[in-house]
Design an enzyme around this catalytic site. Sequence first.
Site, PDB file in Angstrom:
ATOM      1  N   GLU A 145       1.012  -0.626  -5.150  1.00 52.31           N
ATOM      2  CA  GLU A 145       0.030   0.431  -5.397  1.00 52.31           C
ATOM      3  C   GLU A 145       0.841   1.733  -5.521  1.00 52.31           C
ATOM      4  O   GLU A 145       1.122   2.400  -4.535  1.00 52.31           O
ATOM      5  CB  GLU A 145      -0.980   0.538  -4.253  1.00 52.31           C
ATOM      6  CG  GLU A 145      -2.085   1.544  -4.556  1.00 52.31           C
ATOM      7  CD  GLU A 145      -2.613   2.265  -3.323  1.00 52.31           C
ATOM      8  OE1 GLU A 145      -3.658   2.912  -3.421  1.00 52.31           O
ATOM      9  OE2 GLU A 145      -1.972   2.204  -2.258  1.00 52.31           O
ATOM     10  N   ASP A 166       0.829  -1.211   0.000  1.00 56.53           N
ATOM     11  CA  ASP A 166       0.000   0.000   0.000  1.00 56.53           C
ATOM     12  C   ASP A 166       0.864   1.263   0.000  1.00 56.53           C
ATOM     13  O   ASP A 166       1.941   1.307   0.605  1.00 56.53           O
ATOM     14  CB  ASP A 166      -0.897  -0.016   1.245  1.00 56.53           C
ATOM     15  CG  ASP A 166      -1.864   1.146   1.276  1.00 56.53           C
ATOM     16  OD1 ASP A 166      -2.745   1.204   0.408  1.00 56.53           O
ATOM     17  OD2 ASP A 166      -1.741   2.002   2.183  1.00 56.53           O
TER      18      ASP A 166
END
Length: 920
Positions: free
Chosen positions: A642, A589
């Site tokens: 990401e 993330d």
Amino acid sequence: MTPPTPSGSDPKKTAQKKAAEKTVTKKASAKKAEPVARKAPAKKAGTGKTGVGAAAAETARAVKAGAEKVGAEAADAVKAVAKRSGGGKAAAKKTGAGKAVAKKALVREAAVDTSVVKKAAAKKAAAKKAPAKKTAAQRTAVKKTAAKKSAVAEVAAEKTAPPTVAAGNLVEPAAVAETAAPAAVQPPETPVSPALDAGDRERLLSATHHDPHGVLGAHPVPGGVAFRVFRPYALAVTVVAEEVRAELHDDGDGFFSGLLPLREVPSYRLLITYAETVQDTEDAYAFLPALGDLDLHLIGEGRHEQLWTALGAQPMTHQGVAGTRFTVWAPNARGVRVAGTFNFWDPSAFAMRSLGGTGVWELFVPGVGEGELYKFEITRADGSKTLRADPLARRTEVPPNTSSIIHASHHEWQDQEWLANRAAGAPAHEAPFSVYEIHLPSWRPGLTYRQLAEQLPAYVKDLGFTHVELMPVAEHPFGGSWGYQVTGFYAPTARLGTPDDFKYLVDALHQAGIGVLMDWVPAHFPRDDWALAEFDGRPLYEHEDPLRSAHPDWGTLEFDYGRREVRNFLVANAIYWCEEFHIDGLRVDAVASMLYLDYSREPGQWVPNVHGGRENLDAVDFLQEMNATVYRRVPGVVTIAEESTAWDGVTRATHHMGPGGFGGLGFGLKWNMGWMHDSLDYMAHEPVHRKYHHHEMTFSMVYAYSENYVLPISHDEVVHGKRSLVSKMPGDWWQQRANLRAYLAFMWAHPGKQLLFMGQEFAQGAEWSEAHGPDWWLLDPAYGAEGDHRGVRDLVRDLNSVYRHTPALWQRDTDPSGFQWIVGDAAEDNVFAFLRYDADGSPLLSVSNLAPVVRPGYRLGAPDDVPAWLETLNTDGARYGGGDVTNPDVIKPDPQGWHGRPASIQLTLPPLATVWLRPA
């Protein structure tokens, strides 16, 4: 039978007999603590108990020899002593006359010449081949002369519980047998006080002692063995060493001590008397460190790839005793203690020791096992204290409670076939990879990990997804963060069960043929004062520079990737999930926030790197190390970034240098955020306006092969006012669903892997909420529009089915030769047509008509080497809720060239639909 006293005589003997034995004590009020001779087991190797010096051992051997053979005059009594010293036991109860004979024999023992003593010692050595643990009689201190030796009186002893005596603070050392050779005799040692000095007492009381094991426990000292115990609130402490029970002196403030005239540290236990109970326990300060030098070296180097095996709470058997080893990294702490349910959350008596210069603190606590709650009490540099959860806790309490829980896994994996196939299979970018993203706590609220294991694998398998991606599973205090503000990096959230329960879920998914990805958050952590923030009183896991540590968007703290121990904590954590929980991939993330020093910061709020740039070089090094290590250790896994910027080389190998001078970050896949934003923006326009935004659907092919991409329709796109996927589409309800179906088929045909968030597979109209999850009631047959939602879900199932069985749709996702435009500039028609090829050159033709009109006889260029085409999927099919405008017949190409190709075909394009055709 009545037990003997430490001197070896009957506890009921008269005062005159006691005087005759001339027992010497240092204090009149303190009772002598002498061990009673008995059969002793051989000393275990590696117990860590310390012994006395060589001189004392030599003296003991001389005394032992004299006790074994004192001549013919000692006859029966001395034979009994010799047998007892060698392991035999007296068979009959001795009479008073026998005691007298024994005493006379002991007096005569002093007259035995040196040759007899040496002979006895040689005989003992020949019989025993190897050193054995001294018996209690052999350890008995000789008082002034061998004639006064109390051990011979043990002939009259009977086998019953040992007596309890008070251990004096000072006991005279044992005298050396007069018959021993002068060369083997050391001068008597002056006894020392066993009580702690004022400095050690103060450091233990203030929780600032770095080496409590150096002063507590049992230690050889001049005059014997000193026992020291720190147990606040205890009324008394008794040492039980084989057949000795010695009550320690109360030194005040919870300290107890005593000096026993022993020649070596024995195996012992503590009896701790409290107001309403007596605790029988091993002494935590009698053990060697339970963490090895190699572990410490690797931690210091920041290279311990299985850090979770070295730090945290580890149930184990150490030196033959069951308990739990507690270890924690806190280099700035002045002292660390462990508190938990096992000590009623009072850490006073559980001080940990600092192991060298690594900053690691350790304590093995005997008798403590799984299920106990604990935390670390850390004394900061200013003397203040903070109670912290274990950064490497493998299990936690259910939030909002914050304690760590001692845990050992007992799950037996059944997914060996899955792991073997994964290791031998193609890499993710060359394999079918269709992902269903879910938030476990809200997928079906109220279900535990084990209950999810009964439902989730069947549901995902029915829809045909190859993988599930779990939003963060690691423990987090605030449910509204969806798991993206982690405090327990090594513990699955306890909201749904235990770590073994989570393993059971992963195991069930694997057995159903479904891979498991999980979101992993190494970018930041929350500021909770019981977790990682300023863990030991100073910035530790976060950067010491406030400009670098504070995350401007989320109010959290960023990790200090330049510190090797912090980097080790995170790299090992990635390995931990893959190795211990058989996770098949990590979706990392917020990578962009890690890579840029100026991320969400204004000028003056950040400091350039050493080259004057804005790249976070420490984060680059960390990501490269993490990826390289995970791929090396765990065959077949995939890491996914990401990353929302155009950073070069996110999915390039770490050793391949790019134009910017950096090696690749080493990820396997990257989320294509640009495609997601552009395509959703296009679809949100009314069809009449789409011709002005045609490039938004085609621009992704300009950079499609710069990385290995995933096309994500994730949770981020269906929350916070962004609306659900179907609600983003223009038009009435029929048109919204038609747009959604056409978009999904376009997405599945586009180069890249697919990811779809839960609820979007059946066209949920409402935004997702972690409070109640997907609107499953939309699929209830009693609901009037159930067919509309079921039709979209049926389409997703068919998309996945055709996708899996059509290598052209996944085999060459990262190879430009696997894609060709047929028409990419038909903006006026809102039409997109392209070919996908597999490794053998077999094509699939995808055509999307994103206008709300039927286009009959629409001519498209086609390859001339395909004799006929057959419609394999049409999103306007009646079973999906469409108008059923289809091409049911085989379509043969015409020799008429079109769109720059030698042949062409004519199709009927349904409105707001995507059609797939394959060679007939």
